[in-house]
Write a protein that holds these residues in place. Structure first.
Motif, PDB file in Angstrom:
ATOM      1  N   LYS A  12       6.301  14.353   2.457  1.00 16.22           N
ATOM      2  CA  LYS A  12       5.618  13.345   3.269  1.00 16.22           C
ATOM      3  C   LYS A  12       6.505  12.099   3.334  1.00 16.22           C
ATOM      4  CE  LYS A  12       2.469  12.076   5.719  1.00 16.22           C
ATOM      5  NZ  LYS A  12       2.549  12.446   7.058  1.00 16.22           N
ATOM      6  N   ARG A  13       7.817  12.292   3.274  1.00 20.73           N
ATOM      7  CA  ARG A  13       8.803  11.208   3.322  1.00 20.73           C
ATOM      8  C   ARG A  13       8.484  10.132   2.268  1.00 20.73           C
ATOM      9  NH1 ARG A  13       8.896   8.554   7.789  1.00 20.73           N
ATOM     10  NH2 ARG A  13      10.978   7.836   7.337  1.00 20.73           N
ATOM     11  N   SER A  14       8.048  10.609   1.105  1.00 22.99           N
ATOM     12  CA  SER A  14       7.779   9.734  -0.039  1.00 22.99           C
ATOM     13  C   SER A  14       6.646   8.745   0.175  1.00 22.99           C
ATOM     14  CB  SER A  14       9.048   9.004  -0.480  1.00 22.99           C
ATOM     15  OG  SER A  14       9.956   9.957  -0.946  1.00 22.99           O
ATOM     16  N   PHE A  15       5.792   9.032   1.113  1.00 21.92           N
ATOM     17  CA  PHE A  15       4.582   8.212   1.237  1.00 21.92           C
ATOM     18  C   PHE A  15       3.597   8.654   0.150  1.00 21.92           C
ATOM     19  CE2 PHE A  15       6.225   7.383   5.467  1.00 21.92           C
ATOM     20  CZ  PHE A  15       5.856   6.065   5.657  1.00 21.92           C
ATOM     21  N   PRO A  16       2.735   7.737  -0.287  1.00 20.33           N
ATOM     22  CA  PRO A  16       1.785   8.133  -1.334  1.00 20.33           C
ATOM     23  C   PRO A  16       0.651   9.009  -0.797  1.00 20.33           C
ATOM     24  CG  PRO A  16       1.461   5.833  -0.733  1.00 20.33           C
ATOM     25  CD  PRO A  16       2.655   6.309   0.035  1.00 20.33           C
ATOM     26  N   CYS A  17       0.202   9.897  -1.657  1.00 15.52           N
ATOM     27  CA  CYS A  17      -0.957  10.741  -1.376  1.00 15.52           C
ATOM     28  C   CYS A  17      -1.921  10.537  -2.543  1.00 15.52           C
ATOM     29  CB  CYS A  17      -0.545  12.216  -1.326  1.00 15.52           C
ATOM     30  SG  CYS A  17       0.794  12.535  -0.142  1.00 15.52           S
ATOM     31  N   ILE A  18      -3.164  10.947  -2.332  1.00 15.99           N
ATOM     32  CA  ILE A  18      -4.149  10.720  -3.399  1.00 15.99           C
ATOM     33  C   ILE A  18      -4.635  12.044  -3.980  1.00 15.99           C
ATOM     34  CG2 ILE A  18      -6.142  10.537  -1.795  1.00 15.99           C
ATOM     35  CD1 ILE A  18      -7.011   8.126  -3.738  1.00 15.99           C
ATOM     36  N   GLY A  41      -4.707  15.508  -0.007  1.00 17.98           N
ATOM     37  CA  GLY A  41      -4.593  14.098  -0.356  1.00 17.98           C
ATOM     38  C   GLY A  41      -3.542  13.321   0.414  1.00 17.98           C
ATOM     39  N   CYS A  42      -2.775  14.028   1.274  1.00 18.35           N
ATOM     40  CA  CYS A  42      -1.760  13.329   2.072  1.00 18.35           C
ATOM     41  C   CYS A  42      -2.296  13.107   3.486  1.00 18.35           C
ATOM     42  CB  CYS A  42      -0.477  14.154   2.161  1.00 18.35           C
ATOM     43  SG  CYS A  42       0.291  14.464   0.568  1.00 18.35           S
ATOM     44  N   LEU A  43      -1.651  12.184   4.190  1.00 18.89           N
ATOM     45  CA  LEU A  43      -2.057  11.949   5.571  1.00 18.89           C
ATOM     46  C   LEU A  43      -1.402  12.978   6.493  1.00 18.89           C
ATOM     47  CD1 LEU A  43      -2.899   9.257   4.198  1.00 18.89           C
ATOM     48  CD2 LEU A  43      -2.502   8.180   6.392  1.00 18.89           C
ATOM     49  N   LEU A  69       0.841  -1.210   0.000  1.00 18.69           N
ATOM     50  CA  LEU A  69       0.000   0.000   0.000  1.00 18.69           C
ATOM     51  C   LEU A  69       0.875   1.259   0.000  1.00 18.69           C
ATOM     52  CD1 LEU A  69      -3.119   0.864   0.284  1.00 18.69           C
ATOM     53  CD2 LEU A  69      -2.444   1.515   2.595  1.00 18.69           C
ATOM     54  N   ILE A  70       2.061   1.143   0.590  1.00 16.33           N
ATOM     55  CA  ILE A  70       2.979   2.288   0.618  1.00 16.33           C
ATOM     56  C   ILE A  70       3.684   2.452  -0.737  1.00 16.33           C
ATOM     57  CG2 ILE A  70       5.135   3.127   1.678  1.00 16.33           C
ATOM     58  CD1 ILE A  70       4.150   1.803   4.307  1.00 16.33           C
ATOM     59  N   LYS A  71       3.993   1.302  -1.375  1.00 10.77           N
ATOM     60  CA  LYS A  71       4.782   1.360  -2.624  1.00 10.77           C
ATOM     61  C   LYS A  71       3.910   1.504  -3.868  1.00 10.77           C
ATOM     62  CE  LYS A  71       8.191  -1.719  -0.631  1.00 10.77           C
ATOM     63  NZ  LYS A  71       7.896  -3.108  -0.280  1.00 10.77           N
TER      64      LYS A  71
END
Ligand SMILES: Nc1ncnc2c1ncn2[C@@H]1O[C@H](COP(=O)(O)OS(=O)(=O)O)[C@@H](OP(=O)(O)O)[C@H]1O
Length: 298
Positions: A239-245, A255-257, A207-209
């Motif tokens: 966001k330390r390369s975490f995915p956002c929508i 869209g980011c957490l 889910l992260i990748k």
């Protein structure tokens, strides 16, 4: 699904108007939506029951970008903490939605809470409830739990201080952040009441990748038309390369957490990792067997 009798009928006495088949209740909060359908509070048709620190918030945020999903953004904690409030209370925690939408909530505590298992089974005994369980590498999950704990308590203790019994190399199996990662131990309790085809497992590492892959499977599981795709995600270096929508349906939403998700993890010792890999081996194998899944980190 077989439902035990736990003498908790008071819940149902409070909900005389509850219609098991269509999950709706007439109340005064009705709204017409733009298709002329009446929006009401509905009980969930799908619940993300866990697992804590595995990406439950990201998963709910991403799936709630789907136009046919109405998600309660707060953790409702109905089955573990607020059960005494009754089913009408629970329903009213849900957002207004139209009958064709899928109402969802997430409360990761349900997964490890024995009472929640039979309460959910009993409440939804006549309804085809779908359960979603997101899991990740249990060592990373434990570190994530540890980071949350030390952030809250402002503690300087290291991960190893918690993992090992004082002055020894014996794993402290009583430490809850370690216990939770033995997912099979909890899953067997759910399988007493729910069949495997009612449960979908999400790979929290993927889910992260590659979140679009996991979201595709979740949309299929929920019988939704496929709206959320690769093009809806971006990786944010802030966001330390975490995915956002990119939420086309709610473009004003971020869209980011938030800042409590995607925290920096400390490096743990190689020996600790090896001990924990060994510690989780049996649980992981058991999980593969009973859940019939095979994620790369399992
Ligand atoms: N897109 C995105 N953005 C930020 N964080 C993400 C994302 N996807 C998954 N994750 C991982 O989710 C971890 C938090 O898990 P939960 O949301 O289940 O936590 S909680 O149980 O609700 O507290 C969180 O743990 P930490 O890294 O320890 O903060 C993340 O690793």
């Amino acid at each position: 699904m077989c439902i035990p009798s736990y003498g908790e009928n008071y819940l149902f006495k409070k909900t005389l108007h509850y219609d098991n088949n269509n999950l709706t209740l007439n109340n005064n909060n009705n709204n017409n939506n733009n298709t002329g359908e009446i929006n009401q509070h509905h009980l969930p048709k799908a619940i993300i029951i866990g697992v804590k620190k595995c990406g439950t918030r990201a998963l709910l945020k991403f799936i709630s970008a789907h136009p046919d999903v109405a998600a309660s953004l707060n953790e409702v904690h109905f089955f573990d903490q607020n059960y005494h409030n009754g089913l009408d209370w629970y329903r009213n925690q849900m957002p207004l939605s139209s009958p064709h939408q899928i109402t969802m909530e997430k409360t990761p505590q349900y997964f490890i809470n024995n009472r929640s298992v039979y309460r959910i089974a009993k409440t939804f005994s006549n309804i085809d409830l779908k359960l979603i369980i997101i899991i990740r590498n249990p060592i990373i999950r434990a570190i994530s739990d540890y980071v949350q704990l030390t952030t809250k308590r402002k503690s300087n203790l290291t991960f190893e201080d918690y993992v090992f019994i004082k002055n020894s190399t014996i794993v402290n199996e009583q430490w809850t952040p370690l216990k939770i990662g033995c997912y099979s131990r909890y899953l067997i309790k759910w399988l007493k009441y729910f069949s495997l085809n009612q449960i979908h497992f999400v790979d929290g590492e993927n889910l992260i990748k590659r979140p679009w892959e996991e979201l595709l499977r979740v949309q299929q599981f929920l019988n939704l038309t496929i709206h959320i795709q690769r093009k809806h995600f971006y990786f944010n270096r802030y966001k330390r390369s975490f995915p956002c929508i990119k939420d086309h349906f709610h473009p004003t939403k971020n869209g980011c957490l938030g800042s409590s998700k995607g925290r920096k993890h400390p490096k743990i010792r190689d020996e600790t990792r090896i001990v924990l890999e060994n510690y989780y081996k049996t649980c992981n194998n058991r999980l593969k067997q009973i859940a019939k899944i095979n994620f790369p980190w399992l």
